[in-house]
Enzyme design. Structure first.
Site, PDB file in Angstrom:
ATOM      1  N   HIS A 194       2.790 -56.934   0.092  1.00  0.00           N
ATOM      2  CA  HIS A 194       1.957 -57.320   0.913  1.00  0.00           C
ATOM      3  C   HIS A 194       1.343 -57.764   2.744  1.00  0.00           C
ATOM      4  O   HIS A 194       1.711 -57.769   3.074  1.00  0.00           O
ATOM      5  CB  HIS A 194       1.578 -59.152   0.177  1.00  0.00           C
ATOM      6  CG  HIS A 194       0.121 -59.157  -0.078  1.00  0.00           C
ATOM      7  ND1 HIS A 194      -0.319 -60.236   1.155  1.00  0.00           N
ATOM      8  CD2 HIS A 194      -1.019 -58.151  -0.382  1.00  0.00           C
ATOM      9  CE1 HIS A 194      -1.463 -60.175   1.335  1.00  0.00           C
ATOM     10  NE2 HIS A 194      -2.017 -60.033  -0.260  1.00  0.00           N
ATOM     11  N   VAL A 196       0.579 -59.835   4.920  1.00  0.00           N
ATOM     12  CA  VAL A 196       0.897 -61.556   5.205  1.00  0.00           C
ATOM     13  C   VAL A 196       1.890 -61.533   4.976  1.00  0.00           C
ATOM     14  O   VAL A 196       2.775 -61.969   5.505  1.00  0.00           O
ATOM     15  CB  VAL A 196       0.425 -62.141   4.652  1.00  0.00           C
ATOM     16  CG1 VAL A 196      -1.801 -61.913   4.789  1.00  0.00           C
ATOM     17  CG2 VAL A 196       0.692 -62.623   3.556  1.00  0.00           C
ATOM     18  N   LYS A 197       3.029 -60.049   4.823  1.00  0.00           N
ATOM     19  CA  LYS A 197       4.610 -60.297   4.408  1.00  0.00           C
ATOM     20  C   LYS A 197       4.926 -59.773   5.808  1.00  0.00           C
ATOM     21  O   LYS A 197       4.288 -58.900   6.994  1.00  0.00           O
ATOM     22  CB  LYS A 197       4.976 -59.323   2.869  1.00  0.00           C
ATOM     23  CG  LYS A 197       5.020 -60.236   1.905  1.00  0.00           C
ATOM     24  CD  LYS A 197       4.732 -61.589   2.104  1.00  0.00           C
ATOM     25  CE  LYS A 197       4.875 -62.538   0.744  1.00  0.00           C
ATOM     26  NZ  LYS A 197       3.133 -62.588  -0.107  1.00  0.00           N
ATOM     27  N   ASN A 198       6.740 -60.187   6.209  1.00  0.00           N
ATOM     28  CA  ASN A 198       6.804 -59.541   6.812  1.00  0.00           C
ATOM     29  C   ASN A 198       7.447 -58.673   7.648  1.00  0.00           C
ATOM     30  O   ASN A 198       7.123 -57.971   8.114  1.00  0.00           O
ATOM     31  CB  ASN A 198       8.726 -59.938   7.155  1.00  0.00           C
ATOM     32  CG  ASN A 198       8.926 -61.700   7.179  1.00  0.00           C
ATOM     33  OD1 ASN A 198       8.180 -62.418   6.992  1.00  0.00           O
ATOM     34  ND2 ASN A 198       9.708 -62.530   7.321  1.00  0.00           N
TER      35      ASN A 198
END
Length: 413
Positions: A194, A196-198
């Site tokens: 997604h 906002v993920k790393n």
């Protein structure tokens, strides 16, 4: 300053990889997806990896593959994002919520107490990127009294002969366990890409398989690829290779495949993740810990212990002795300073839909206790040193101001 919470890491290399897809005139599932799957196998030491369009899709595919449906139970923590339980409900099964430990991860003893003959899987959530206590979970699952309760239904359950352990690794790409990728501690680890993920693909996810012998991971990979594409035995890229248009539908599949255009974003990031992007996150987390260590209101998050190291996806700041009201006041103060913070997560029993199913937060006291005083601070590679220092100063001033002016209420009222 104006500091967002978690913008995606988009640089020229990402743009170049996306442009390469656009110029190729191939933007749906194809070579970029396959390349990202190969990178995921290497990063996680997994036996196979299948990219899909979301974490939720990946979880549904695996639950369905394992034959989980009506009448079955899947144990999940109460403290997680709603998708962990919704994927169970979408399969017709029942999520059984249990409480967490002080490090935010699922409590193995609570799992043990909740296992019944209907239990078919456990979804353990690596909150903030910290792996669950997989050794304890594995030891509990191997206990004779637990294995004896397992009632298999279908060939996959018969072959495994026990409860399936799924890691909700949405936060934990790059996390370590006993010096190895944490993904290998579970039968299946499902990652989120997604925004906002790393590592991000905008929207997306990846199933990483580490099932025991004699499961055939090549066969499972091939099944999951067609299962995620309407049960079709050829993807669009294969069909496009001249004269290869004929296809068949082999099962009642889903439409959950990842397109190349999305995979390109993640592919550019994952190539530099282990040696560049992940270390930058760790540096910021350690700066926060060092800066707040001298304050008696600071509860240091567990980022590393004797066997686990987090992926530094979130920095879950907890303030001792406060409740929801004071926590929200601190967040509001940060907003006035131009700092966007977040809360991870609102426990599922506090959400309207899950309350309508009969879940009550009073049954999960530690989930509530951790939630009520938690503030997720910005932590991402492109944060500049001056911005990190500004966040630290803003947190200290906001907490000190709130603790001086706000009466602390009973956290359960």
């Amino acid at each position: 300053m104006n500091i967002p919470f978690s913008p995606p890491f988009i640089d020229q290399l990402v743009i170049d990889e996306v442009m390469d897809s656009l110029k190729s005139n191939w933007i749906t599932s194809g070579p970029k997806v396959k390349a990202l799957e190969t990178e995921m196998v290497q990063l996680t030491d997994s036996k196979a990896a299948v990219c899909v369009n979301s974490w939720t899709s990946g979880a549904m595919l695996m639950l369905k593959w394992f034959g989980i449906g009506e009448g079955d139970e899947v144990i999940v923590p109460a403290y997680t994002y709603c998708a962990t339980a919704l994927c169970v409900l979408h399969c017709g099964a029942t999520p059984v919520m249990v409480d967490i430990l002080d490090d935010f991860t699922i409590d193995p003893e609570k799992i043990r107490a909740s296992i019944t003959p209907r239990t078919k899987a456990i979804i353990a959530v690596d909150i903030a990127g910290l792996p669950c206590r997989y050794h304890d979970i594995q030891k509990m699952m191997a206990a004779p009294e637990v294995r004896e309760k397992f009632v298999p239904r279908g060939p996959e359950q018969e072959q495994l002969g026990r409860i399936l352990l799924i890691a909700d690794a949405a936060h934990s790409i790059g996390a370590q366990y006993d010096g190895m990728p944490a993904a290998v501690q579970s039968d299946v680890a499902i990652f989120s890409f997604h925004a906002v993920k790393n590592i991000t693909t905008g929207e997306g996810g990846c199933i990483c398989l580490n099932l025991p012998y004699p499961f055939d991971h090549t066969q499972i990979y091939q099944f999951l690829k067609l299962f995620s594409l309407n049960g079709q035995n050829k993807d669009a890229f294969s069909k496009s290779q001249g004269g290869n248009w004929r296809y068949d539908i082999l099962c009642k599949g889903y439409k959950m495949n990842m397109p190349d255009l999305c995979a390109a974003v993640g592919l550019a990031q994952i190539k530099r993740y282990k040696n560049f992007l992940l270390p930058l996150r760790k540096i910021i987390a350690l700066k926060y810990c060092a800066a707040f260590a001298g304050y008696d209101w600071f509860t240091e998050p567990l980022l590393k212990d004797e066997c686990r190291e987090a992926s530094y996806h979130l920095f879950p700041l907890r303030i001792k002795g406060i409740g929801e009201t004071e926590r929200d006041m601190i967040i509001d103060e940060l907003v006035t300073l131009g700092i966007t913070a977040n809360v991870h997560f609102i426990p599922m029993p506090m959400l309207s839909y899950f309350k309508s199913l009969g879940f009550a937060i009073g049954d999960y006291p530690n989930s509530y206790a951790q939630y009520a005083c938690e503030i997720s601070l910005p932590i991402y590679p492109q944060l500049r040193t001056a911005e990190v220092e500004y966040i630290i100063e803003g947190v200290i001033s906001s907490v000190q101001k709130t603790l001086k002016t706000a009466p602390v209420a009973d956290p359960l009222n």
